[in-house]
Motif scaffolding. Structure first.
Motif, PDB file in Angstrom:
ATOM      1  N   SER B  54      36.345 -55.845  89.736  1.00 47.42           N
ATOM      2  CA  SER B  54      35.812 -54.490  89.678  1.00 47.42           C
ATOM      3  C   SER B  54      34.339 -54.514  89.281  1.00 47.42           C
ATOM      4  O   SER B  54      33.793 -55.547  88.931  1.00 47.42           O
ATOM      5  CB  SER B  54      36.601 -53.675  88.658  1.00 47.42           C
ATOM      6  N   ALA B  55      33.733 -53.337  89.305  1.00 44.13           N
ATOM      7  CA  ALA B  55      32.315 -53.221  88.986  1.00 44.13           C
ATOM      8  C   ALA B  55      32.048 -53.307  87.486  1.00 44.13           C
ATOM      9  O   ALA B  55      30.901 -53.280  87.049  1.00 44.13           O
ATOM     10  CB  ALA B  55      31.768 -51.909  89.549  1.00 44.13           C
ATOM     11  N   LYS B  56      33.104 -53.434  86.685  1.00 44.14           N
ATOM     12  CA  LYS B  56      32.854 -53.531  85.233  1.00 44.14           C
ATOM     13  C   LYS B  56      32.096 -54.805  84.898  1.00 44.14           C
ATOM     14  O   LYS B  56      31.422 -54.887  83.877  1.00 44.14           O
ATOM     15  CB  LYS B  56      34.162 -53.432  84.439  1.00 44.14           C
ATOM     16  N   ASP B  57      32.208 -55.810  85.792  1.00 46.49           N
ATOM     17  CA  ASP B  57      31.524 -57.090  85.578  1.00 46.49           C
ATOM     18  C   ASP B  57      30.027 -56.923  85.272  1.00 46.49           C
ATOM     19  O   ASP B  57      29.446 -57.725  84.566  1.00 46.49           O
ATOM     20  CB  ASP B  57      31.630 -57.987  86.815  1.00 46.49           C
ATOM     21  N   PHE B  58      29.424 -55.887  85.840  1.00 45.11           N
ATOM     22  CA  PHE B  58      27.981 -55.715  85.663  1.00 45.11           C
ATOM     23  C   PHE B  58      27.630 -55.290  84.236  1.00 45.11           C
ATOM     24  O   PHE B  58      26.548 -55.547  83.756  1.00 45.11           O
ATOM     25  CB  PHE B  58      27.437 -54.660  86.636  1.00 45.11           C
ATOM     26  N   PHE B  59      28.566 -54.626  83.590  1.00 48.11           N
ATOM     27  CA  PHE B  59      28.262 -54.075  82.272  1.00 48.11           C
ATOM     28  C   PHE B  59      28.988 -54.822  81.161  1.00 48.11           C
ATOM     29  O   PHE B  59      28.525 -54.894  80.037  1.00 48.11           O
ATOM     30  CB  PHE B  59      28.630 -52.585  82.262  1.00 48.11           C
ATOM     31  N   PHE B  60      30.106 -55.360  81.527  1.00 48.20           N
ATOM     32  CA  PHE B  60      30.922 -56.108  80.577  1.00 48.20           C
ATOM     33  C   PHE B  60      31.362 -57.382  81.302  1.00 48.20           C
ATOM     34  O   PHE B  60      32.472 -57.477  81.792  1.00 48.20           O
ATOM     35  CB  PHE B  60      32.121 -55.240  80.156  1.00 48.20           C
ATOM     36  N   PRO B  61      30.443 -58.363  81.395  1.00 53.80           N
ATOM     37  CA  PRO B  61      30.750 -59.564  82.172  1.00 53.80           C
ATOM     38  C   PRO B  61      31.825 -60.422  81.505  1.00 53.80           C
ATOM     39  O   PRO B  61      32.107 -60.256  80.320  1.00 53.80           O
ATOM     40  CB  PRO B  61      29.417 -60.312  82.239  1.00 53.80           C
ATOM     41  N   GLN B  62      32.389 -61.341  82.282  1.00 52.37           N
ATOM     42  CA  GLN B  62      33.492 -62.148  81.767  1.00 52.37           C
ATOM     43  C   GLN B  62      33.068 -62.991  80.559  1.00 52.37           C
ATOM     44  O   GLN B  62      33.858 -63.230  79.665  1.00 52.37           O
ATOM     45  CB  GLN B  62      34.043 -63.047  82.882  1.00 52.37           C
ATOM     46  N   THR B  63      31.811 -63.419  80.531  1.00 53.14           N
ATOM     47  CA  THR B  63      31.311 -64.087  79.325  1.00 53.14           C
ATOM     48  C   THR B  63      29.943 -63.522  78.968  1.00 53.14           C
ATOM     49  O   THR B  63      29.151 -63.191  79.840  1.00 53.14           O
ATOM     50  CB  THR B  63      31.152 -65.616  79.515  1.00 53.14           C
ATOM     51  N   THR B  64      29.682 -63.396  77.692  1.00 56.81           N
ATOM     52  CA  THR B  64      28.383 -62.910  77.207  1.00 56.81           C
ATOM     53  C   THR B  64      27.977 -63.764  76.006  1.00 56.81           C
ATOM     54  O   THR B  64      28.777 -63.944  75.078  1.00 56.81           O
ATOM     55  CB  THR B  64      28.478 -61.445  76.698  1.00 56.81           C
ATOM     56  N   ASN B  65      26.765 -64.280  76.019  1.00 62.20           N
ATOM     57  CA  ASN B  65      26.259 -64.959  74.829  1.00 62.20           C
ATOM     58  C   ASN B  65      25.811 -63.905  73.840  1.00 62.20           C
ATOM     59  O   ASN B  65      25.081 -62.980  74.196  1.00 62.20           O
ATOM     60  CB  ASN B  65      25.092 -65.877  75.177  1.00 62.20           C
TER      61      ASN B  65
END
Ligand code: SF4
Ligand code: SF4
Ligand code: SF4
Ligand code: SF4
Ligand code: SF4
Lengths: 324, 340
Positions: B54-65
């Motif tokens: 889904s487009a949530k990846d752009f705002f809440f990606p699968q990994t974030t440092n």
């Protein structure tokens, strides 16, 4: 198949078994869920066996065969190989399971049908030759052969290798080698091309674990990828190295035990042809140690677990083009 | 105000947007499945209804440092690695996914604000695209989402001849202003005609009549203690696919990675379907797959609405229906309870 349902009800009624592991109908013809049935009413209402029942039920028996009483399970030819392999690994309690082999002429795969351009699929019917696809935008009939998933297009065997009872005629092992065609194509690529191919595929992985969790060969109680002490999160691949690592380790761990049931590829939400990795190992094992089919029986020692003087030498790597 | 652009000039539009900001849009892969890709010359907009992820990846990606630590003897230095995001545009988001941001906002923008998410939201412009051929698995309308009139900063409608666009927010107006040279003002007649046709299809979708009343009428504990969960969850593989493809699933876990010369703290998506999701120092509060499975649906259908004025935590995108390996999903759960 009425015969399958009737037999399930008989065996429940005469007390041979106290429950049935089978397939449950869904909202549409294609969204089948594995389920446990305990009464004739449930079976009449929801039990289904037809050209859409792709899920392999053998892995559920690890848990189910440890519960109270004997159960009945229906296995397609390919599922019997998984069942045998699990027996060999002492994962299923055989005495608690009554196996009925059911015939299979290949299962229709919803993703294959969607890839043919169908949208809004509200139902499908198969007469064994043709599949009629009902959609919100009209109906159309296509050849069943074109609707099969990867695992069925290159089915390795129509023969049941284990059962207590069989419904229908047993089939033959398929020896045409067609299942290795794509592997051969990959072998012919240069190392760089092959790396590109697999990076392209594996970079799509979302690490949902569907492939691992559906795999009958993946039955460790605690998976190495769930080890909290591994130092990395294991919920998501942070980089391409982790992506490759997950798949290489998983595939090597099932090497020699993978029966080529094709479930991994069938369930992958990202359509990654995972089975090709294990087919490569199967092909190599056949070439290095002589033909071997995991799950064919419960006695033969697997080539990777046994030593003979005819085993290939490690140096074979170099004669096959590996880097010194 | 409605604007339009002839469809044969879509590439010019994408090029114009890309000249200023990164532009992402659904693109067909070689296996025919769509995923969001950055637009480069030659990129074609997917003809598929929706993307697998889904487009949530752009705002809440699968990994974030999140941040780094430098450890020297007994001193720990915290290094803020948060960077400002570049401005970007996501084009072609469907109405269901557009609504998912309203749901995610309630989680990530509530106090304490999740600055990683907030930054992305601030810099991202969402341009939605109305659906014309919904799939059988679509049930956005069950949650009051209008597929023919998507939310987002600006909404688009695609017909054989034109792409129509209309702003919903200030950001959307700014977006339209930035490409105005390519657009002409127009009436909304064609859009209205399309909406009427599609609404008719929407009314006939297999799940159009599914009711969620059960979850409004019954108490949390009655639903929680229902015997139905056992049967519904019995063949769940605990794979977590449903949570990873879901536009509204929002759980994550935080982990430290020891690089040898410091610590990198990062987060990744997590899934309530996993056995160690609730593992704590003392014990695990959910020890069976039934409990974990129940959690996913209780969260979407009971806990989230209880805390958000009745708004459900599902947008009916249908992803968990098409991707669950055992075809068990939120519709089957809702229907099982409605049967009562
Ligand atoms: S099923 Fe597919 S996407 Fe999921 S972990 Fe396996 S390869 Fe990755
Ligand atoms: S690796 Fe794939 S093909 Fe092999 S046993 Fe597991 S699920 Fe089946
Ligand atoms: S629960 Fe399923 S249908 Fe609902 S938003 Fe998530 S993936 Fe979509
Ligand atoms: S769920 Fe609704 S908005 Fe989403 S893709 Fe389907 S029809 Fe469009
Ligand atoms: S409901 Fe389906 S997708 Fe979700 S964890 Fe269970 S088997 Fe996997």
């Amino acid at each position: 198949m009425q015969e399958v349902k009737d037999r399930a009800k008989q065996l429940l009624a005469d007390g041979t078994v106290n429950r049935v592991v089978g397939w449950k109908a869904g909202e549409f013809s294609y969204d089948i869920t594995p389920a446990v049935f305990t009464s004739a009413e449930e079976i009449d209402k929801d039990f289904i066996y037809n050209d859409f029942c792709a899920p392999n039920l053998s892995k559920y028996l690890i848990k189910e065969s440890r519960k109270e009483g004997k159960l009945l399970v229906f296995l397609k030819p390919c599922d019997t190989y998984s069942f045998n392999q699990l027996l060999k690994e002492h994962r299923i309690l055989r005495e608690n399971v009554y196996v009925i082999g059911v015939p299979c002429t290949g299962k229709v795969d919803i993703d294959t049908v969607r890839a043919m351009g169908f949208q809004g699929i509200t139902g499908m019917e198969s007469d064994g030759e043709n599949v009629t696809v009902h959609t919100l935008y009209g109906d159309k009939t296509v050849l069943k052969a074109d609707t099969l998933g990867d695992k069925c297009k290159t089915c390795k065997s129509k023969k049941h290798v284990v059962y207590d009872e069989l419904i229908g005629e047993d089939g033959e092992v398929n020896t045409d080698g067609a299942r290795f065609e794509l592997v051969e194509k990959l072998e012919k690529m240069t190392a760089d091309e092959r790396f590109e191919f697999w990076r392209g595929e594996l970079s799509k992985c979302i690490r949902c674990n569907a492939c691992r969790n559906v795999c009958p060969a993946c039955s460790c109680e605690n998976c190495v990828f769930d080890n909290p002490a591994s130092g990395i999160q294991q919920r998501a691949a942070v980089n391409s190295f982790e992506e490759n690592m997950f798949h290489l380790i998983r595939s090597f761990h099932v090497a020699g035990r993978c029966t080529d049931c094709g479930e991994c590829t069938r369930v992958c939400p990202q359509n990654i042809p995972l089975h090709l990795i294990n087919r490569k190992y199967i092909k190599d094992i056949n070439e290095f140690y002589g033909d071997f089919q995991a799950g064919e029986d419960t006695e033969t020692r697997a080539p990777l677990n046994a030593y003979t003087f005819d085993d290939c030498e490690p140096g074979i790597v170099y004669s096959r083009g590996g880097n010194e | 105000m409605m604007f339009r652009l002839p469809v044969n000039r879509l590439d010019d539009l994408f090029a114009a947007v890309s000249a200023v900001n990164s532009l992402y849009l659904p693109v067909d892969g070689n296996d025919g499945r769509a995923s969001y890709k950055k637009w480069v010359e030659g990129t074609k907009l997917s003809s598929k209804l929706n993307t697998v992820r889904s487009a949530k990846d752009f705002f809440f990606p699968q990994t974030t440092n999140l941040c780094d630590f430098n450890v020297k003897d007994k001193e720990i230095e915290v290094i803020d690695i948060r960077a400002d995001s570049e401005d970007f545009v996501v084009f072609g988001v469907r109405a269901c996914d557009a609504r998912s941001f309203t749901i995610l906002d309630k989680v990530f923008l509530a106090d304490p604000i999740d600055s990683y998410y907030a930054t992305k939201r601030e810099h991202g412009t969402i341009v939605t695209l109305a659906c014309t051929r919904p799939e059988e698995n679509c049930f956005c309308n069950v949650f009051g989402i209008d597929m023919t009139s998507p939310e987002g900063d600006a909404a688009c409608w695609l017909t054989d001849e034109y792409l129509y666009i209309n702003a919903n927010t200030g950001k959307g107006t700014a977006f339209i202003d930035s490409i105005k040279a390519l657009l002409e003002e127009c009436s909304d007649e064609d859009v209205k005609a399309q909406q009427t046709t599609v609404k008719e299809i929407a009314g006939k979708l297999p799940f159009a009549g599914v009711s969620t009343d059960y979850f409004k009428k019954n108490t949390l504990l009655d639903i929680f203690n229902s015997e139905k969960w056992e049967k519904l969850s019995e063949s769940c593989l605990a794979c977590g696919t449903c949570t990873f493809v879901c536009p509204t699933c929002q759980c994550y876990d935080i982990k430290d990675f020891n690089t040898g010369h410091g610590i990198k703290r990062y987060r990744t998506w997590d899934s309530c379907m996993y056995a160690d999701f609730t593992k704590m120092a003392a014990a695990n509060s959910r020890n069976t797959q039934m409990q974990r499975f129940r959690q996913r649906f209780m969260h979407k259908l009971v806990y989230f609405p209880d805390n958000n004025n009745g708004e459900f935590g599902c947008v009916g995108c249908g992803r968990c229906l098409s991707r669950c390996p055992i075809s068990m999903n939120i519709i089957k759960v809702i229907k099982a309870f409605e049967e009562e």
